[in-house]
Design a protein around this motif. Sequence first.
Motif, PDB file in Angstrom:
ATOM      1  N   ILE A  17      49.779  38.423  15.542  1.00  0.00           N
ATOM      2  CA  ILE A  17      49.980  38.889  16.915  1.00  0.00           C
ATOM      3  C   ILE A  17      51.584  38.813  17.336  1.00  0.00           C
ATOM      4  O   ILE A  17      52.181  39.770  18.043  1.00  0.00           O
ATOM      5  N   VAL A  18      52.336  37.916  16.862  1.00  0.00           N
ATOM      6  CA  VAL A  18      53.749  37.891  17.065  1.00  0.00           C
ATOM      7  C   VAL A  18      54.486  39.162  16.422  1.00  0.00           C
ATOM      8  O   VAL A  18      55.166  39.895  17.244  1.00  0.00           O
ATOM      9  N   ARG A  19      54.051  39.400  15.299  1.00  0.00           N
ATOM     10  CA  ARG A  19      54.781  40.525  14.605  1.00  0.00           C
ATOM     11  C   ARG A  19      54.359  41.753  15.265  1.00  0.00           C
ATOM     12  O   ARG A  19      55.432  42.788  15.490  1.00  0.00           O
ATOM     13  N   GLN A  20      53.216  42.032  15.624  1.00  0.00           N
ATOM     14  CA  GLN A  20      52.836  43.310  16.231  1.00  0.00           C
ATOM     15  C   GLN A  20      53.394  43.414  17.541  1.00  0.00           C
ATOM     16  O   GLN A  20      53.668  44.721  18.127  1.00  0.00           O
ATOM     17  N   ILE A  21      53.305  42.346  18.459  1.00  0.00           N
ATOM     18  CA  ILE A  21      54.010  42.640  19.790  1.00  0.00           C
ATOM     19  C   ILE A  21      55.559  42.911  19.284  1.00  0.00           C
ATOM     20  O   ILE A  21      56.227  43.644  20.262  1.00  0.00           O
ATOM     21  N   VAL A  36      51.842  41.688  29.527  1.00  0.00           N
ATOM     22  CA  VAL A  36      51.108  41.751  28.503  1.00  0.00           C
ATOM     23  C   VAL A  36      49.853  40.896  28.922  1.00  0.00           C
ATOM     24  O   VAL A  36      49.669  40.240  29.805  1.00  0.00           O
ATOM     25  N   ALA A  37      48.870  41.243  28.091  1.00  0.00           N
ATOM     26  CA  ALA A  37      47.336  40.723  28.400  1.00  0.00           C
ATOM     27  C   ALA A  37      47.596  39.229  28.427  1.00  0.00           C
ATOM     28  O   ALA A  37      48.082  38.420  27.836  1.00  0.00           O
ATOM     29  N   GLN A  61      57.892  33.306  23.260  1.00  0.00           N
ATOM     30  CA  GLN A  61      58.811  32.758  24.246  1.00  0.00           C
ATOM     31  C   GLN A  61      59.899  32.095  23.692  1.00  0.00           C
ATOM     32  O   GLN A  61      60.964  32.297  24.022  1.00  0.00           O
ATOM     33  N   SER A  62      59.771  31.528  22.425  1.00  0.00           N
ATOM     34  CA  SER A  62      60.812  30.759  21.686  1.00  0.00           C
ATOM     35  C   SER A  62      61.898  31.732  21.314  1.00  0.00           C
ATOM     36  O   SER A  62      62.951  31.510  21.138  1.00  0.00           O
ATOM     37  N   ASP A  63      61.066  32.917  20.525  1.00  0.00           N
ATOM     38  CA  ASP A  63      61.774  33.850  20.264  1.00  0.00           C
ATOM     39  C   ASP A  63      62.719  34.905  21.254  1.00  0.00           C
ATOM     40  O   ASP A  63      63.244  35.901  20.791  1.00  0.00           O
ATOM     41  N   LEU A  64      62.364  34.640  22.686  1.00  0.00           N
ATOM     42  CA  LEU A  64      63.105  35.358  23.472  1.00  0.00           C
ATOM     43  C   LEU A  64      62.545  36.725  23.613  1.00  0.00           C
ATOM     44  O   LEU A  64      63.163  37.572  23.923  1.00  0.00           O
ATOM     45  N   VAL A  65      61.289  36.986  23.559  1.00  0.00           N
ATOM     46  CA  VAL A  65      60.546  38.208  23.494  1.00  0.00           C
ATOM     47  C   VAL A  65      59.654  38.045  25.004  1.00  0.00           C
ATOM     48  O   VAL A  65      59.810  39.411  25.503  1.00  0.00           O
ATOM     49  N   LEU A  66      59.146  37.303  25.063  1.00  0.00           N
ATOM     50  CA  LEU A  66      58.341  37.047  26.266  1.00  0.00           C
ATOM     51  C   LEU A  66      58.907  36.097  27.296  1.00  0.00           C
ATOM     52  O   LEU A  66      59.672  35.016  26.769  1.00  0.00           O
ATOM     53  N   GLU A  67      58.681  36.174  28.518  1.00  0.00           N
ATOM     54  CA  GLU A  67      58.965  35.040  29.388  1.00  0.00           C
ATOM     55  C   GLU A  67      57.777  34.969  30.619  1.00  0.00           C
ATOM     56  O   GLU A  67      57.114  35.903  30.959  1.00  0.00           O
ATOM     57  N   VAL A  76      57.470  41.013  29.105  1.00  0.00           N
ATOM     58  CA  VAL A  76      58.418  41.366  27.928  1.00  0.00           C
ATOM     59  C   VAL A  76      59.539  41.234  28.550  1.00  0.00           C
ATOM     60  O   VAL A  76      59.874  41.740  29.745  1.00  0.00           O
ATOM     61  N   ARG A  77      60.584  40.518  28.012  1.00  0.00           N
ATOM     62  CA  ARG A  77      61.903  40.124  28.726  1.00  0.00           C
ATOM     63  C   ARG A  77      62.883  41.557  28.426  1.00  0.00           C
ATOM     64  O   ARG A  77      62.526  42.365  27.457  1.00  0.00           O
ATOM     65  N   ARG A  78      63.596  41.890  29.412  1.00  0.00           N
ATOM     66  CA  ARG A  78      64.444  43.127  29.463  1.00  0.00           C
ATOM     67  C   ARG A  78      65.337  43.185  28.350  1.00  0.00           C
ATOM     68  O   ARG A  78      65.694  44.474  27.948  1.00  0.00           O
ATOM     69  N   ASP A  79      65.665  42.245  27.987  1.00  0.00           N
ATOM     70  CA  ASP A  79      66.781  42.144  26.703  1.00  0.00           C
ATOM     71  C   ASP A  79      65.859  41.999  25.243  1.00  0.00           C
ATOM     72  O   ASP A  79      66.778  41.489  24.273  1.00  0.00           O
ATOM     73  N   ALA A  80      64.951  42.209  25.257  1.00  0.00           N
ATOM     74  CA  ALA A  80      64.110  41.694  23.996  1.00  0.00           C
ATOM     75  C   ALA A  80      64.222  42.838  23.016  1.00  0.00           C
ATOM     76  O   ALA A  80      64.067  42.574  21.717  1.00  0.00           O
ATOM     77  N   ILE A  81      64.449  44.124  23.268  1.00  0.00           N
ATOM     78  CA  ILE A  81      64.499  45.275  22.397  1.00  0.00           C
ATOM     79  C   ILE A  81      65.519  44.927  21.243  1.00  0.00           C
ATOM     80  O   ILE A  81      64.946  45.392  19.891  1.00  0.00           O
TER      81      ILE A  81
END
Length: 142
Positions: A17-21, A36-37, A61-67, A76-81
């Motif tokens: 799930i982490v990888r696919q997101i 996200v769902a 969240q730890s990887d700074l992808v979601l908040e 999704v964090r705006r700076d995640a891309i």
Amino acid sequence: MFFSIDPNGDVPIYEQIVRQIKLAVADEVLVGGQMVASVRQLAGELAINPNTIARAYQQLQSDLVLEPLRGRGMVVRRDAIKRCTKARNSIVADGVSRALADALAGGMSPDELRELFEAELSRQSQLIQSNQANASENGTST
């Protein structure tokens, strides 16, 4: 968003799930600020224990992808891309490295590998173009 989960695979479900997101963010299928769902909703859709989804979301969240968005869920964090693009490249590089190591250990020559890689790259590119054309005709996105 569509998930492809292999419950019998070597990769834990939460990590899938982490990888696919991360891949979806890198490909801009998911964009900064997008919800996200919920854990409950995704667990129901995938028929997976909610704790597994929660673990994936905690990792993201730890990887700074979601908040968390107070009272609303996860976005999704705006700076995640940039982070997700880097993660995607690392995921793909690891897979290519494993495949090359297996192929070389199995006796394939570099020329055989190049030929196989080019054929598969062409096949996958055609498949993606075909899927995009079908989705466009049907009014859906991939």
